[in-house]
Design a protein around this motif. Structure first.
Motif, PDB file in Angstrom:
ATOM      1  N   ALA A  23      -9.624   0.842 -15.103  1.00  9.60           N
ATOM      2  CA  ALA A  23      -9.013   1.860 -14.243  1.00  9.60           C
ATOM      3  C   ALA A  23      -9.457   3.262 -14.667  1.00  9.60           C
ATOM      4  O   ALA A  23      -9.742   4.117 -13.822  1.00  9.60           O
ATOM      5  CB  ALA A  23      -7.483   1.741 -14.286  1.00  9.60           C
ATOM      6  N   ALA A  24      -9.519   3.498 -15.976  1.00  9.83           N
ATOM      7  CA  ALA A  24      -9.979   4.801 -16.469  1.00  9.83           C
ATOM      8  C   ALA A  24     -11.437   5.040 -16.104  1.00  9.83           C
ATOM      9  O   ALA A  24     -11.823   6.161 -15.742  1.00  9.83           O
ATOM     10  CB  ALA A  24      -9.793   4.880 -17.988  1.00  9.83           C
ATOM     11  N   LEU A  25     -12.232   3.998 -16.170  1.00 10.74           N
ATOM     12  CA  LEU A  25     -13.640   4.113 -15.793  1.00 10.74           C
ATOM     13  C   LEU A  25     -13.781   4.461 -14.315  1.00 10.74           C
ATOM     14  O   LEU A  25     -14.567   5.344 -13.945  1.00 10.74           O
ATOM     15  CB  LEU A  25     -14.360   2.801 -16.108  1.00 10.74           C
ATOM     16  N   ILE A  26     -13.001   3.816 -13.469  1.00 10.65           N
ATOM     17  CA  ILE A  26     -13.030   4.123 -12.038  1.00 10.65           C
ATOM     18  C   ILE A  26     -12.602   5.568 -11.790  1.00 10.65           C
ATOM     19  O   ILE A  26     -13.229   6.296 -11.020  1.00 10.65           O
ATOM     20  CB  ILE A  26     -12.141   3.139 -11.249  1.00 10.65           C
ATOM     21  N   ALA A  27     -11.539   6.015 -12.459  1.00  2.16           N
ATOM     22  CA  ALA A  27     -11.064   7.394 -12.273  1.00  2.16           C
ATOM     23  C   ALA A  27     -12.124   8.399 -12.731  1.00  2.16           C
ATOM     24  O   ALA A  27     -12.351   9.418 -12.073  1.00  2.16           O
ATOM     25  CB  ALA A  27      -9.759   7.608 -13.033  1.00  2.16           C
ATOM     26  N   ALA A  28     -12.796   8.118 -13.847  1.00  6.65           N
ATOM     27  CA  ALA A  28     -13.831   9.034 -14.335  1.00  6.65           C
ATOM     28  C   ALA A  28     -15.029   9.057 -13.392  1.00  6.65           C
ATOM     29  O   ALA A  28     -15.603  10.121 -13.142  1.00  6.65           O
ATOM     30  CB  ALA A  28     -14.275   8.615 -15.743  1.00  6.65           C
TER      31      ALA A  28
ATOM     32  N   ARG B 295      -8.997  22.398  -3.468  1.00  4.26           N
ATOM     33  CA  ARG B 295      -8.683  20.970  -3.324  1.00  4.26           C
ATOM     34  C   ARG B 295      -9.659  20.116  -4.131  1.00  4.26           C
ATOM     35  O   ARG B 295      -9.258  19.143  -4.767  1.00  4.26           O
ATOM     36  CB  ARG B 295      -8.719  20.550  -1.850  1.00  4.26           C
ATOM     37  N   LEU B 296     -10.928  20.487  -4.101  1.00  9.90           N
ATOM     38  CA  LEU B 296     -11.942  19.750  -4.851  1.00  9.90           C
ATOM     39  C   LEU B 296     -11.659  19.806  -6.349  1.00  9.90           C
ATOM     40  O   LEU B 296     -11.672  18.786  -7.040  1.00  9.90           O
ATOM     41  CB  LEU B 296     -13.326  20.329  -4.553  1.00  9.90           C
ATOM     42  N   VAL B 297     -11.374  20.992  -6.863  1.00  2.20           N
ATOM     43  CA  VAL B 297     -11.073  21.141  -8.292  1.00  2.20           C
ATOM     44  C   VAL B 297      -9.797  20.387  -8.646  1.00  2.20           C
ATOM     45  O   VAL B 297      -9.736  19.695  -9.666  1.00  2.20           O
ATOM     46  CB  VAL B 297     -10.959  22.634  -8.674  1.00  2.20           C
ATOM     47  N   ARG B 298      -8.787  20.477  -7.806  1.00  6.90           N
ATOM     48  CA  ARG B 298      -7.521  19.790  -8.076  1.00  6.90           C
ATOM     49  C   ARG B 298      -7.723  18.270  -8.103  1.00  6.90           C
ATOM     50  O   ARG B 298      -7.219  17.586  -8.985  1.00  6.90           O
ATOM     51  CB  ARG B 298      -6.486  20.192  -7.022  1.00  6.90           C
ATOM     52  N   ARG B 299      -8.510  17.732  -7.163  1.00  3.00           N
ATOM     53  CA  ARG B 299      -8.769  16.288  -7.129  1.00  3.00           C
ATOM     54  C   ARG B 299      -9.533  15.845  -8.368  1.00  3.00           C
ATOM     55  O   ARG B 299      -9.175  14.867  -9.017  1.00  3.00           O
ATOM     56  CB  ARG B 299      -9.561  15.917  -5.875  1.00  3.00           C
ATOM     57  N   LYS B 300     -10.568  16.580  -8.726  1.00  6.15           N
ATOM     58  CA  LYS B 300     -11.365  16.216  -9.899  1.00  6.15           C
ATOM     59  C   LYS B 300     -10.535  16.325 -11.175  1.00  6.15           C
ATOM     60  O   LYS B 300     -10.623  15.468 -12.054  1.00  6.15           O
ATOM     61  CB  LYS B 300     -12.612  17.092  -9.991  1.00  6.15           C
ATOM     62  N   ALA B 301      -9.730  17.360 -11.284  1.00  5.36           N
ATOM     63  CA  ALA B 301      -8.890  17.530 -12.469  1.00  5.36           C
ATOM     64  C   ALA B 301      -7.857  16.407 -12.574  1.00  5.36           C
ATOM     65  O   ALA B 301      -7.616  15.874 -13.664  1.00  5.36           O
ATOM     66  CB  ALA B 301      -8.199  18.892 -12.445  1.00  5.36           C
ATOM     67  N   THR B 302      -7.273  16.019 -11.461  1.00 10.72           N
ATOM     68  CA  THR B 302      -6.289  14.931 -11.462  1.00 10.72           C
ATOM     69  C   THR B 302      -6.933  13.615 -11.873  1.00 10.72           C
ATOM     70  O   THR B 302      -6.393  12.877 -12.707  1.00 10.72           O
ATOM     71  CB  THR B 302      -5.644  14.785 -10.066  1.00 10.72           C
ATOM     72  N   MET B 303      -8.089  13.312 -11.311  1.00 10.15           N
ATOM     73  CA  MET B 303      -8.786  12.074 -11.675  1.00 10.15           C
ATOM     74  C   MET B 303      -9.199  12.080 -13.143  1.00 10.15           C
ATOM     75  O   MET B 303      -9.138  11.049 -13.817  1.00 10.15           O
ATOM     76  CB  MET B 303     -10.022  11.862 -10.799  1.00 10.15           C
ATOM     77  N   LEU B 304      -9.585  13.238 -13.656  1.00  2.77           N
ATOM     78  CA  LEU B 304      -9.965  13.319 -15.067  1.00  2.77           C
ATOM     79  C   LEU B 304      -8.757  13.099 -15.968  1.00  2.77           C
ATOM     80  O   LEU B 304      -8.852  12.427 -16.990  1.00  2.77           O
ATOM     81  CB  LEU B 304     -10.633  14.661 -15.369  1.00  2.77           C
ATOM     82  N   VAL B 305      -7.607  13.622 -15.592  1.00  5.30           N
ATOM     83  CA  VAL B 305      -6.384  13.393 -16.374  1.00  5.30           C
ATOM     84  C   VAL B 305      -6.020  11.906 -16.350  1.00  5.30           C
ATOM     85  O   VAL B 305      -5.666  11.331 -17.383  1.00  5.30           O
ATOM     86  CB  VAL B 305      -5.215  14.260 -15.845  1.00  5.30           C
ATOM     87  N   VAL B 306      -6.146  11.270 -15.189  1.00  2.47           N
ATOM     88  CA  VAL B 306      -5.875   9.826 -15.098  1.00  2.47           C
ATOM     89  C   VAL B 306      -6.828   9.057 -16.008  1.00  2.47           C
ATOM     90  O   VAL B 306      -6.421   8.146 -16.737  1.00  2.47           O
ATOM     91  CB  VAL B 306      -5.994   9.345 -13.628  1.00  2.47           C
ATOM     92  N   ALA B 307      -8.103   9.438 -15.988  1.00  5.70           N
ATOM     93  CA  ALA B 307      -9.096   8.767 -16.842  1.00  5.70           C
ATOM     94  C   ALA B 307      -8.777   8.980 -18.321  1.00  5.70           C
ATOM     95  O   ALA B 307      -8.893   8.047 -19.115  1.00  5.70           O
ATOM     96  CB  ALA B 307     -10.498   9.287 -16.516  1.00  5.70           C
ATOM     97  N   GLN B 308      -8.371  10.176 -18.684  1.00  2.00           N
ATOM     98  CA  GLN B 308      -8.037  10.455 -20.087  1.00  2.00           C
ATOM     99  C   GLN B 308      -6.829   9.647 -20.531  1.00  2.00           C
ATOM    100  O   GLN B 308      -6.830   9.070 -21.623  1.00  2.00           O
ATOM    101  CB  GLN B 308      -7.760  11.950 -20.278  1.00  2.00           C
ATOM    102  N   LEU B 309      -5.807   9.602 -19.701  1.00  2.00           N
ATOM    103  CA  LEU B 309      -4.608   8.825 -20.053  1.00  2.00           C
ATOM    104  C   LEU B 309      -4.945   7.332 -20.162  1.00  2.00           C
ATOM    105  O   LEU B 309      -4.480   6.649 -21.082  1.00  2.00           O
ATOM    106  CB  LEU B 309      -3.502   9.053 -19.025  1.00  2.00           C
TER     107      LEU B 309
END
Length: 142
Positions: free
Chosen positions: A78-83, A108-122
């Protein structure tokens, strides 16, 4: 905020630093996602090495190893997919002559990328915790 007078050198330096941060934000998010992708694929190898031995030792049947190994594999994936979602380009729709819409699209683009990166980090941190649990269960024979 300064209301009167020309901008001082210190104020200009702060403003320029924030402008640089805003301009390079997308590149840093994508670089972080690429680093996570590399780390996750490397740690996947370690987890598979612990879980997928050819002679199937007894410790692989322990419930802690089975559960933490399974959870770790799913969470790492899941983290790999989010990254990967951070670095995959997507088409952006906006009017070329509308700066307000362009700014909203960028945000919106920055917010989406930042959210996905946080999901990947977690997911990466949780996966590492599962890997540590598997390794400790094997070493300490839980």
């Amino acid at each position: 905020m300064r209301l009167v007078g020309p901008e001082t050198a210190a104020e200009r330096e702060v403003r320029e630093w924030f402008e640089y941060q805003r301009r390079t934000n997308l590149e840093r998010l994508e670089a972080g996602a690429q680093t996570l992708i590399q780390l996750i694929t490397g740690v996947y190898g370690v987890l598979f090495a612990v879980l997928a031995l050819s002679d199937q030792p007894v410790y692989l049947s322990r419930s802690v190893v089975v559960w933490m190994g399974s959870i770790g594999l799913v969470v790492f994936f899941a983290a790999l997919i989010a990254a990967v979602m951070v670095v995959i380009p997507r088409p952006l729709r906006y009017q070329l002559d509308n700066l307000t819409e362009m700014q909203h699209t960028y945000e919106r683009l920055v917010r989406r990328k930042a959210t996905m990166l946080v999901v990947a980090q977690l997911g990466f941190v949780l996966g590492i915790a599962c890997l540590i649990a598997v390794i400790l269960a094997v070493l300490w024979q839980w």
